[in-house]
Design a protein around this motif. Structure first.
Motif, mmCIF file in Angstrom:
data_model
loop_
_atom_site.group_PDB
_atom_site.id
_atom_site.type_symbol
_atom_site.label_atom_id
_atom_site.label_comp_id
_atom_site.label_asym_id
_atom_site.label_seq_id
_atom_site.Cartn_x
_atom_site.Cartn_y
_atom_site.Cartn_z
ATOM 1 N N PRO A 64 39.741 5.013 36.289
ATOM 2 C CA PRO A 64 39.706 6.487 36.326
ATOM 3 C C PRO A 64 38.337 7.001 35.887
ATOM 4 O O PRO A 64 37.659 6.405 35.045
ATOM 5 C CB PRO A 64 40.788 6.886 35.308
ATOM 6 N N GLN A 80 36.678 11.681 31.464
ATOM 7 C CA GLN A 80 37.115 13.064 31.259
ATOM 8 C C GLN A 80 36.411 13.647 30.038
ATOM 9 O O GLN A 80 36.001 12.918 29.147
ATOM 10 C CB GLN A 80 38.635 13.107 31.063
ATOM 11 N N SER A 130 45.517 15.275 46.653
ATOM 12 C CA SER A 130 46.138 15.270 45.334
ATOM 13 C C SER A 130 45.070 15.335 44.277
ATOM 14 O O SER A 130 43.900 15.077 44.534
ATOM 15 C CB SER A 130 47.000 14.009 45.149
ATOM 16 N N GLY A 131 45.476 15.671 43.050
ATOM 17 C CA GLY A 131 44.544 15.718 41.943
ATOM 18 C C GLY A 131 44.001 17.113 41.721
ATOM 19 O O GLY A 131 44.171 18.009 42.546
ATOM 20 N N PRO A 132 43.323 17.297 40.588
ATOM 21 C CA PRO A 132 42.724 18.596 40.283
ATOM 22 C C PRO A 132 41.719 19.004 41.355
ATOM 23 O O PRO A 132 41.098 18.151 42.001
ATOM 24 C CB PRO A 132 42.039 18.360 38.937
ATOM 25 N N GLU A 175 38.265 17.566 41.440
ATOM 26 C CA GLU A 175 38.183 16.133 41.742
ATOM 27 C C GLU A 175 38.227 15.848 43.248
ATOM 28 O O GLU A 175 37.981 14.720 43.674
ATOM 29 C CB GLU A 175 39.359 15.391 41.081
ATOM 30 N N LEU A 176 38.548 16.837 44.054
ATOM 31 C CA LEU A 176 38.738 16.600 45.487
ATOM 32 C C LEU A 176 37.408 16.293 46.169
ATOM 33 O O LEU A 176 36.357 16.828 45.813
ATOM 34 C CB LEU A 176 39.390 17.813 46.141
#
Length: 468
Positions: A461, A464, A2-4, A7-8
């Motif tokens: 988190p 960003q 999951s996630g952008p 970001e993996l």
């Protein structure tokens, strides 16, 4: 998963490539787009090459379609610290004083990454000669910390630490001779392993110098070690080939039970530990105790004489290097570095010998102090990150290394030492904890670090990029 895509983790990417759920081209494009948003603020990269990256990604995509990946990192976006040679590229070592000449060969870490199919899309920045724990450089634009752009990411692996925290793909590699992996890792909230000397070969080798992975997770660092920890004859201190099951890093909390862990809260030299940092590391120690480890406070084993001796020897080494430069080149070196090196002008032979002797004294002290423990935990740094523009936490070239008292002894003792995030200060900046093990126990340090990932509080988190 999951996630952008940027970001993996590397393991998530490789699994997705194997299943054909993602392609290296898609992921590389996502990473490059994310870097484009962040980079005007961070200045973490040098030789950023989108077209070359996409060419590598297309080749990787074809290999995955044939079911013939080159290795465990095939198609994974990766950066390399600027002072790790890549064939055909100049290596300024962070300073405007260096004559830019193309490297004739890939240094061992770069060679191993290329052989494994990693998509190397950029080098990362560093300060002059790697002799600062900041992103200040006479060659590169000032690098900043993504958690707070007014703060330094640390150094000398400045760009790598910032890039990892900002999500410039999952894999980054830096170097460390006194804390240059662990300090930026601690101040940027990421994970790193400074391995046992020679575990990851490097060229040129030097006393205490190590290369290591800089990642967001222990898992990705262990994955990089599979590729990087292979002997190379160019490193005279390269360790012999050894079969290490790096995937065994993925331990359980139960494996902490019964471990003897030393708790070092006073380096014995340098800056006093910030109260918030001490509180975070003490809290981590209690978490280890709750998991069944035996935690025992340690007395400091370093001394100011040890730290000063290493500092003064390095000053003389740098002075000798600078005297080899033409006057117009020397004038381009960062003024702080010039002042630091030139302070050694009056050192005599006996003084330099006694200074050099402190390296071995530090080694003996570290090994003796750690002998009764399986692992030692401590702050990574005694202080929170300094202002981005500051060359060092003290901003004093005559007190330049007051922040490396916890990290430098493990370079000299050749022991593996990691930095992992263990909490956050009131201003929301991350706090690093160092985990050191006995010489050659790199896998054990990864295991304890992984167990700590399981027992620590949920992480905040990742930062960003600022809104346009």
């Amino acid at each position: 998963m999951s996630g952008p895509r940027h970001e993996l983790s590397a393991r998530e990417l490789v699994t997705a490539y194997r299943k054909a759920d993602l392609s290296p081209v898609e992921v590389t494009q996502a990473v490059l787009a994310h870097v484009e948003r962040w980079e005007p603020h961070l200045q973490a990269t040098w030789l950023l090459r989108p077209e070359s990256a996409l060419e590598q990604a297309r080749a990787s995509e074809a290999r995955w379609r044939r079911g013939e990946p080159l290795g465990p990192l095939d198609g994974v976006p990766t950066t390399i610290k600027e002072n790790i040679a890549t064939r055909g590229d100049p290596m300024p070592a962070g300073t405007a004083a260096v004559t830019l000449l193309p490297a004739s060969a890939d240094a061992p870490p770069a060679a191993r990454l290329k052989e494994a199919g990693a998509v190397i899309f950029s080098k990362t920045t560093m300060p002059d000669y790697g002799m600062l724990s900041s992103g200040l450089s006479s060659f590169h634009t000032l690098a900043r910390n993504p958690w707070d752009l007014s703060r330094t990411p640390g150094g000398s692996s400045a760009g790598a630490g910032a890039a990892a925290a900002a999500g410039y793909g999952p894999l980054h590699i830096g170097t460390d001779i006194g804390g240059s992996l662990r300090l930026p890792a601690g101040w940027c909230g990421i994970f790193t392993l400074k391995p046992s000397l020679g575990r990851i070969p490097i060229d040129p080798p030097y006393m205490g110098r190590a290369a290591g992975p800089m990642t967001r997770t222990v898992s990705d660092a262990a994955l990089m070690m599979q590729t990087l920890a292979q002997p190379d004859a160019r490193d005279s201190m390269s360790l012999p080939a050894q079969t290490i099951d790096w995937d065994a890093f993925d331990t359980t909390v139960d494996d902490l039970r019964g471990l003897r862990i030393g708790l070092l809260l006073d380096a014995g030299c340098g800056l006093a530990v910030d109260p918030e940092i001490q509180q975070a590391v003490e809290h981590a120690a209690r978490l280890f105790e709750r998991a069944g480890a035996i935690v025992e406070p340690m007395r400091p084993f370093m001394s100011q004489a040890m730290l000063d001796g290493m500092d003064h020897f390095w000053r003389m080494r740098s002075l000798v290097d600078m005297k080899a430069l033409r006057p117009e080149q020397r004038a381009k070196v960062l003024p702080y570095i010039r002042a630091w090196a030139e302070s050694a002008e009056g050192f005599g032979g006996e003084y330099v010998f006694r200074a050099f002797s402190q390296f071995h004294a530090t080694r003996l002290a570290a090994v003796a102090a750690c002998a009764k423990y399986d692992y030692v935990i401590s702050p990574t740094a005694p202080n929170m990150p300094a202002a981005a523009e500051a060359p060092s936490p003290t901003n004093d070239p005559l007190r330049p290394l007051e922040h490396i008292g916890f990290t430098v002894p493990f370079n000299m003792s050749e022991q593996p030492a990691a930095s992992i995030n263990c909490g956050y200060a009131k201003n929301s900046l991350p706090i690093g904890m160092q985990i050191a093990g006995k010489r050659f126990d790199d896998l054990g340090v990864l295991k304890v670090s992984r167990a700590f990932e399981l027992i620590r509080e949920p992480q905040r988190p990742w930062p960003q990029p600022p809104a346009a």
